[in-house]
Design a protein around this motif. Structure first.
Motif, PDB file in Angstrom:
ATOM      1  N   ALA A  26       0.827  -1.201   0.000  1.00 60.76           N
ATOM      2  CA  ALA A  26       0.000   0.000   0.000  1.00 60.76           C
ATOM      3  C   ALA A  26       0.865   1.257   0.000  1.00 60.76           C
ATOM      4  O   ALA A  26       0.559   2.226  -0.703  1.00 60.76           O
ATOM      5  CB  ALA A  26      -0.934  -0.009   1.203  1.00 60.76           C
ATOM      6  N   CYS A  27       1.943   1.252   0.756  1.00 62.77           N
ATOM      7  CA  CYS A  27       2.854   2.402   0.774  1.00 62.77           C
ATOM      8  C   CYS A  27       3.530   2.580  -0.581  1.00 62.77           C
ATOM      9  O   CYS A  27       3.676   3.711  -1.061  1.00 62.77           O
ATOM     10  CB  CYS A  27       3.903   2.242   1.867  1.00 62.77           C
ATOM     11  SG  CYS A  27       3.234   2.440   3.520  1.00 62.77           S
ATOM     12  N   ALA A  28       3.933   1.497  -1.187  1.00 61.72           N
ATOM     13  CA  ALA A  28       4.549   1.579  -2.512  1.00 61.72           C
ATOM     14  C   ALA A  28       3.556   2.107  -3.537  1.00 61.72           C
ATOM     15  O   ALA A  28       3.904   2.929  -4.393  1.00 61.72           O
ATOM     16  CB  ALA A  28       5.073   0.206  -2.934  1.00 61.72           C
ATOM     17  N   ALA A  29       2.314   1.677  -3.430  1.00 58.60           N
ATOM     18  CA  ALA A  29       1.287   2.165  -4.350  1.00 58.60           C
ATOM     19  C   ALA A  29       1.025   3.649  -4.144  1.00 58.60           C
ATOM     20  O   ALA A  29       0.894   4.408  -5.107  1.00 58.60           O
ATOM     21  CB  ALA A  29      -0.004   1.366  -4.155  1.00 58.60           C
ATOM     22  N   ALA A  30       0.969   4.072  -2.898  1.00 56.01           N
ATOM     23  CA  ALA A  30       0.745   5.495  -2.621  1.00 56.01           C
ATOM     24  C   ALA A  30       1.917   6.332  -3.117  1.00 56.01           C
ATOM     25  O   ALA A  30       1.725   7.408  -3.691  1.00 56.01           O
ATOM     26  CB  ALA A  30       0.535   5.704  -1.126  1.00 56.01           C
ATOM     27  N   LEU A  31       3.134   5.845  -2.921  1.00 59.28           N
ATOM     28  CA  LEU A  31       4.310   6.568  -3.396  1.00 59.28           C
ATOM     29  C   LEU A  31       4.324   6.644  -4.917  1.00 59.28           C
ATOM     30  O   LEU A  31       4.628   7.689  -5.490  1.00 59.28           O
ATOM     31  CB  LEU A  31       5.583   5.888  -2.891  1.00 59.28           C
ATOM     32  CG  LEU A  31       6.891   6.569  -3.231  1.00 59.28           C
ATOM     33  CD1 LEU A  31       6.938   7.965  -2.613  1.00 59.28           C
ATOM     34  CD2 LEU A  31       8.055   5.744  -2.730  1.00 59.28           C
ATOM     35  N   THR A  32       3.951   5.564  -5.566  1.00 62.20           N
ATOM     36  CA  THR A  32       3.870   5.563  -7.026  1.00 62.20           C
ATOM     37  C   THR A  32       2.838   6.574  -7.503  1.00 62.20           C
ATOM     38  O   THR A  32       3.079   7.318  -8.452  1.00 62.20           O
ATOM     39  CB  THR A  32       3.497   4.157  -7.541  1.00 62.20           C
ATOM     40  OG1 THR A  32       4.496   3.238  -7.117  1.00 62.20           O
ATOM     41  CG2 THR A  32       3.393   4.135  -9.051  1.00 62.20           C
ATOM     42  N   LEU A  33       1.711   6.615  -6.834  1.00 63.31           N
ATOM     43  CA  LEU A  33       0.652   7.550  -7.210  1.00 63.31           C
ATOM     44  C   LEU A  33       1.109   8.997  -7.044  1.00 63.31           C
ATOM     45  O   LEU A  33       0.808   9.854  -7.866  1.00 63.31           O
ATOM     46  CB  LEU A  33      -0.590   7.285  -6.367  1.00 63.31           C
ATOM     47  CG  LEU A  33      -1.814   8.155  -6.646  1.00 63.31           C
ATOM     48  CD1 LEU A  33      -2.266   7.963  -8.089  1.00 63.31           C
ATOM     49  CD2 LEU A  33      -2.923   7.811  -5.692  1.00 63.31           C
ATOM     50  N   LEU A  34       1.858   9.266  -6.008  1.00 62.19           N
ATOM     51  CA  LEU A  34       2.297  10.638  -5.752  1.00 62.19           C
ATOM     52  C   LEU A  34       3.446  11.081  -6.650  1.00 62.19           C
ATOM     53  O   LEU A  34       3.594  12.274  -6.919  1.00 62.19           O
ATOM     54  CB  LEU A  34       2.711  10.784  -4.286  1.00 62.19           C
ATOM     55  CG  LEU A  34       1.580  10.683  -3.270  1.00 62.19           C
ATOM     56  CD1 LEU A  34       2.142  10.673  -1.861  1.00 62.19           C
ATOM     57  CD2 LEU A  34       0.594  11.823  -3.436  1.00 62.19           C
ATOM     58  N   THR A  35       4.258  10.145  -7.101  1.00 59.84           N
ATOM     59  CA  THR A  35       5.454  10.531  -7.848  1.00 59.84           C
ATOM     60  C   THR A  35       5.333  10.364  -9.354  1.00 59.84           C
ATOM     61  O   THR A  35       6.228  10.772 -10.076  1.00 59.84           O
ATOM     62  CB  THR A  35       6.669   9.722  -7.367  1.00 59.84           C
ATOM     63  OG1 THR A  35       6.418   8.337  -7.553  1.00 59.84           O
ATOM     64  CG2 THR A  35       6.980  10.020  -5.915  1.00 59.84           C
TER      65      THR A  35
ATOM     66  N   GLY B   7      -2.776   5.217 -10.936  1.00 60.06           N
ATOM     67  CA  GLY B   7      -4.079   4.569 -10.822  1.00 60.06           C
ATOM     68  C   GLY B   7      -4.030   3.113 -11.223  1.00 60.06           C
ATOM     69  O   GLY B   7      -4.653   2.253 -10.600  1.00 60.06           O
ATOM     70  N   ALA B   8      -3.261   2.827 -12.269  1.00 58.62           N
ATOM     71  CA  ALA B   8      -3.124   1.439 -12.709  1.00 58.62           C
ATOM     72  C   ALA B   8      -2.416   0.597 -11.651  1.00 58.62           C
ATOM     73  O   ALA B   8      -2.800  -0.555 -11.406  1.00 58.62           O
ATOM     74  CB  ALA B   8      -2.376   1.383 -14.034  1.00 58.62           C
ATOM     75  N   ALA B   9      -1.404   1.170 -11.029  1.00 58.01           N
ATOM     76  CA  ALA B   9      -0.670   0.438  -9.990  1.00 58.01           C
ATOM     77  C   ALA B   9      -1.563   0.152  -8.788  1.00 58.01           C
ATOM     78  O   ALA B   9      -1.624  -0.981  -8.287  1.00 58.01           O
ATOM     79  CB  ALA B   9       0.562   1.223  -9.565  1.00 58.01           C
ATOM     80  N   VAL B  10      -2.260   1.183  -8.340  1.00 60.73           N
ATOM     81  CA  VAL B  10      -3.146   1.005  -7.185  1.00 60.73           C
ATOM     82  C   VAL B  10      -4.283   0.049  -7.531  1.00 60.73           C
ATOM     83  O   VAL B  10      -4.633  -0.828  -6.733  1.00 60.73           O
ATOM     84  CB  VAL B  10      -3.690   2.373  -6.716  1.00 60.73           C
ATOM     85  CG1 VAL B  10      -4.772   2.203  -5.670  1.00 60.73           C
ATOM     86  CG2 VAL B  10      -2.560   3.226  -6.172  1.00 60.73           C
ATOM     87  N   GLY B  11      -4.856   0.196  -8.720  1.00 60.56           N
ATOM     88  CA  GLY B  11      -5.926  -0.698  -9.136  1.00 60.56           C
ATOM     89  C   GLY B  11      -5.464  -2.141  -9.259  1.00 60.56           C
ATOM     90  O   GLY B  11      -6.186  -3.066  -8.894  1.00 60.56           O
ATOM     91  N   GLY B  12      -4.258  -2.340  -9.765  1.00 58.33           N
ATOM     92  CA  GLY B  12      -3.720  -3.694  -9.876  1.00 58.33           C
ATOM     93  C   GLY B  12      -3.517  -4.354  -8.525  1.00 58.33           C
ATOM     94  O   GLY B  12      -3.841  -5.527  -8.334  1.00 58.33           O
ATOM     95  N   ILE B  13      -2.994  -3.583  -7.582  1.00 59.37           N
ATOM     96  CA  ILE B  13      -2.794  -4.121  -6.229  1.00 59.37           C
ATOM     97  C   ILE B  13      -4.136  -4.425  -5.584  1.00 59.37           C
ATOM     98  O   ILE B  13      -4.323  -5.485  -4.984  1.00 59.37           O
ATOM     99  CB  ILE B  13      -1.970  -3.145  -5.378  1.00 59.37           C
ATOM    100  CG1 ILE B  13      -0.535  -3.093  -5.898  1.00 59.37           C
ATOM    101  CG2 ILE B  13      -1.982  -3.551  -3.912  1.00 59.37           C
ATOM    102  CD1 ILE B  13       0.309  -2.014  -5.288  1.00 59.37           C
ATOM    103  N   ALA B  14      -5.079  -3.500  -5.712  1.00 59.40           N
ATOM    104  CA  ALA B  14      -6.402  -3.715  -5.124  1.00 59.40           C
ATOM    105  C   ALA B  14      -7.089  -4.926  -5.768  1.00 59.40           C
ATOM    106  O   ALA B  14      -7.678  -5.755  -5.069  1.00 59.40           O
ATOM    107  CB  ALA B  14      -7.256  -2.470  -5.290  1.00 59.40           C
ATOM    108  N   GLY B  15      -7.019  -5.020  -7.093  1.00 60.41           N
ATOM    109  CA  GLY B  15      -7.625  -6.156  -7.780  1.00 60.41           C
ATOM    110  C   GLY B  15      -7.002  -7.480  -7.371  1.00 60.41           C
ATOM    111  O   GLY B  15      -7.693  -8.489  -7.198  1.00 60.41           O
ATOM    112  N   ASN B  16      -5.692  -7.491  -7.177  1.00 64.24           N
ATOM    113  CA  ASN B  16      -4.993  -8.693  -6.749  1.00 64.24           C
ATOM    114  C   ASN B  16      -5.442  -9.111  -5.359  1.00 64.24           C
ATOM    115  O   ASN B  16      -5.722 -10.282  -5.112  1.00 64.24           O
ATOM    116  CB  ASN B  16      -3.483  -8.433  -6.771  1.00 64.24           C
ATOM    117  CG  ASN B  16      -2.678  -9.669  -6.482  1.00 64.24           C
ATOM    118  OD1 ASN B  16      -2.945 -10.378  -5.536  1.00 64.24           O
ATOM    119  ND2 ASN B  16      -1.680  -9.901  -7.301  1.00 64.24           N
TER     120      ASN B  16
END
Length: 64
Positions: free
Chosen positions: A13-22, A29-38
């Motif tokens: 979750a932290c990696a996804a949030a960092l990816t979203l911010l940077t 969105g794709a990264a967060v969605g992929g993690i959530a979907g997984n």
């Protein structure tokens, strides 16, 4: 979920949030969605890809 499982989830979750911010909204969105979907489909490939697609669309729309 055991302690190690929670730690992995928090790290993801932290990696996804960092990816979203940077990065751009679409990639984040794709990264967060992929993690959530997984996580929601317990590791299903189709769920991961579907989540990434949905997250990318949401990120694209938010980035307009």
């Amino acid at each position: 979920m055991n302690r190690l499982g929670r730690l992995r989830f928090v790290c993801a979750a932290c990696a996804a949030a960092l990816t979203l911010l940077t990065t751009g909204c679409t990639l984040g969105g794709a990264a967060v969605g992929g993690i959530a979907g997984n996580k929601l489909t317990h590791g299903s490939t189709l769920g991961t890809v579907g989540g990434a697609v949905a997250g990318g669309v949401v990120g694209y729309e938010l980035g307009k």
